[in-house]
Design an enzyme around this catalytic site. Structure first.
Site, PDB file in Angstrom:
ATOM      1  N   LYS A  44      23.426  35.094  17.407  1.00 23.70           N
ATOM      2  CA  LYS A  44      24.493  34.911  16.566  1.00 23.70           C
ATOM      3  C   LYS A  44      25.531  34.025  17.007  1.00 23.70           C
ATOM      4  O   LYS A  44      25.506  33.914  18.349  1.00 23.70           O
ATOM      5  CB  LYS A  44      25.231  36.491  16.056  1.00 23.70           C
ATOM      6  CG  LYS A  44      25.791  37.134  17.437  1.00 23.70           C
ATOM      7  CD  LYS A  44      26.574  38.459  16.680  1.00 23.70           C
ATOM      8  CE  LYS A  44      26.950  39.270  17.803  1.00 23.70           C
ATOM      9  NZ  LYS A  44      27.973  40.400  17.258  1.00 23.70           N
ATOM     10  N   ARG A 145      32.941  50.862  12.676  1.00 19.52           N
ATOM     11  CA  ARG A 145      32.769  49.573  11.850  1.00 19.52           C
ATOM     12  C   ARG A 145      31.756  49.664  10.694  1.00 19.52           C
ATOM     13  O   ARG A 145      31.794  50.699  10.153  1.00 19.52           O
ATOM     14  CB  ARG A 145      32.277  48.348  12.970  1.00 19.52           C
ATOM     15  CG  ARG A 145      33.436  48.013  13.935  1.00 19.52           C
ATOM     16  CD  ARG A 145      33.131  46.676  14.571  1.00 19.52           C
ATOM     17  NE  ARG A 145      31.758  46.736  14.987  1.00 19.52           N
ATOM     18  CZ  ARG A 145      31.001  45.496  15.518  1.00 19.52           C
ATOM     19  NH1 ARG A 145      31.898  44.616  15.772  1.00 19.52           N
ATOM     20  NH2 ARG A 145      29.730  45.543  16.040  1.00 19.52           N
ATOM     21  N   TYR A 274      51.747  17.133  29.074  1.00 13.26           N
ATOM     22  CA  TYR A 274      52.963  17.626  28.394  1.00 13.26           C
ATOM     23  C   TYR A 274      53.765  18.590  29.023  1.00 13.26           C
ATOM     24  O   TYR A 274      53.368  19.523  29.814  1.00 13.26           O
ATOM     25  CB  TYR A 274      52.182  18.146  26.892  1.00 13.26           C
ATOM     26  CG  TYR A 274      51.708  17.245  26.242  1.00 13.26           C
ATOM     27  CD1 TYR A 274      52.161  15.947  25.527  1.00 13.26           C
ATOM     28  CD2 TYR A 274      50.159  17.382  25.751  1.00 13.26           C
ATOM     29  CE1 TYR A 274      51.561  15.055  24.558  1.00 13.26           C
ATOM     30  CE2 TYR A 274      49.697  16.471  25.048  1.00 13.26           C
ATOM     31  CZ  TYR A 274      50.157  15.485  24.333  1.00 13.26           C
ATOM     32  OH  TYR A 274      49.651  14.586  23.713  1.00 13.26           O
ATOM     33  N   MET A 322      44.437  18.221  24.311  1.00  9.22           N
ATOM     34  CA  MET A 322      43.243  18.389  23.471  1.00  9.22           C
ATOM     35  C   MET A 322      41.942  17.783  23.792  1.00  9.22           C
ATOM     36  O   MET A 322      40.899  18.352  23.606  1.00  9.22           O
ATOM     37  CB  MET A 322      43.609  17.549  21.949  1.00  9.22           C
ATOM     38  CG  MET A 322      42.617  17.842  20.963  1.00  9.22           C
ATOM     39  SD  MET A 322      43.099  17.135  19.381  1.00  9.22           S
ATOM     40  CE  MET A 322      44.528  18.175  18.682  1.00  9.22           C
TER      41      MET A 322
END
Length: 382
Positions: A44, A145, A274, A322
């Protein structure tokens, strides 16, 4: 780099997948199992960020019998790639549309409630011709769950068994604390699962294959191996907890690499990136590396991580952006534009692991692996 010879998959940043390490990990897991216990590999979340299709194909080539995913869409992706191995969907299906997709793509659903079972049976009845399907019953033994209450296991099992078109393929649950040093909760869950099985037998039913063990459970005790096991993290070469590292020898499957795009010198007092969270306390050479938080490096690692170059560790400095990071190359001032930087993985005698990042961030290695985005090509690292 010469544009005429550039490897575009590796022109900026990429993820390398070591299939031989994956095969090694499968063999190590099998070494703990009885010969008749099968592996249901968890692929998964895009194979924990490694690339589900290529991971699945490699696992099948190594004799892995089953695959399991979280969502129907993940199962369809594998089927579309031509994979024919049985695929268990761990998530719940609660609508006709979901069930029709499961039937169309020959996936095998998890059932947690009798309402889901009735809906599935009725939907199959509307198919022409109706085709029986293998279903897997999940019990909640303490995870809180998905799953039917373990104390109602016999009633749940009986109601499903009596519905048309449904063939019970397995009975399973999930361990919540198998990676803990304290086995108390795990022992409680094992006891509940075994009592649920006994209740089903007492009700006159024959038990199907069972599975309970995740990666940690596989390593901790063979009492939870049953007929199937569900390794996830261990397939990808990481341990669920430090105290389990002596159980088997695992090799990380993923490495992350990027290239240097610029080298420059900055002077004392110069701010970097930054917010100027890093200000040079001396004249120093720096390099800009083409990978950032949009690729999967957590921004919270700013000033907390190292990268490897030429077999040496050097620090990342300033705020992770980024698309890029900045590194201090004082120790290796003769680096060149285009050189490869190891973000995660081994370079010579040094290694940076997902566990290193997880420790620095107070999280888990699963989250780190799943964080690498798809703009990073997955390439063969063998």
């Amino acid at each position: 780099m010469d544009d005429r010879t550039i490897d575009w998959e590796r022109e900026r940043a990429w993820v390398e997948i070591d299939r031989s390490a994956l095969a090694h990990n499968v063999r190590q897991i099998r070494s703990l199992l009885a010969p008749n216990t099968q592996i249901m590999a968890v692929v998964k979340a895009d194979g924990y960020g490694h690339g589900a299709i290529e991971i699945a194909l490699t696992l099948i080539s190594q004799g892995v019998e089953w695959l399991t995913v979280a969502t129907i869409t993940e199962g369809i992706e594998l089927r579309t790639a031509g994979i024919v191995a049985p695929i268990l969907i761990l998530g719940a299906a609660n609508s006709h549309i979901q069930i029709e997709a499961i039937l169309t793509w020959q996936l095998q659903p998890t059932l947690c409630t009798i309402a889901q079972a009735i809906l599935l049976s009725k939907t199959i009845a509307n198919f022409e011709p109706p085709v029986p399907i293998s279903v897997h019953l999940k019990l909640d033994t303490g995870m809180s769950r998905l799953g039917a209450n373990w104390q109602q296991a016999a009633a749940f099992y009986g109601e499903v068994a009596n519905l048309p078109y449904l063939q019970i393929g397995s009975l399973y649950s999930h361990l919540a604390t198998a990676d803990d040093l304290d086995p108390t909760v795990m022992e409680l869950q094992i006891d509940r699962f075994d009592r649920a099985q006994a209740a089903i037998i007492d009700a006159g039913y024959e038990l199907p294959p069972r599975h309970l063990a995740n990666s940690a459970g596989i390593m901790v005790t063979d009492r939870v191996h049953y007929q199937l096991v569900r390794p996830g993290l261990s397939l990808y070469g990481l341990y669920p907890a430090p105290h389990l590292k002596s159980a088997i020898d695992l090799q990380p499957v993923m490495s992350v690499k990027a290239r240097i795009s610029q080298i420059k010198a900055i002077t004392t007092g110069t701010g970097v990136s930054y917010g100027y969270r890093f200000i040079a306390d001396r004249d120093m050479p720096i390099a800009i590396v083409e990978i950032g938080y949009a690729d999967g490096i957590p921004r919270r690692l700013s000033d907390l991580m190292q990268v490897a170059i030429r077999g040496r560790l050097v620090p990342q400095i300033g705020t992770i952006t980024m698309d890029r990071i900045v590194i201090d190359i004082t120790q290796i001032p003769d680096l060149q534009v285009g050189e490869i930087v190891t973000i995660l993985g081994r370079d010579g005698t040094v290694e940076i692991t997902a566990d290193d990042w997880a420790t620095a961030l107070g999280t888990i290695s699963w989250e780190i692996l799943c964080g690498f985005k798809h703009r990073l090509p997955r390439v063969n690292g063998n």
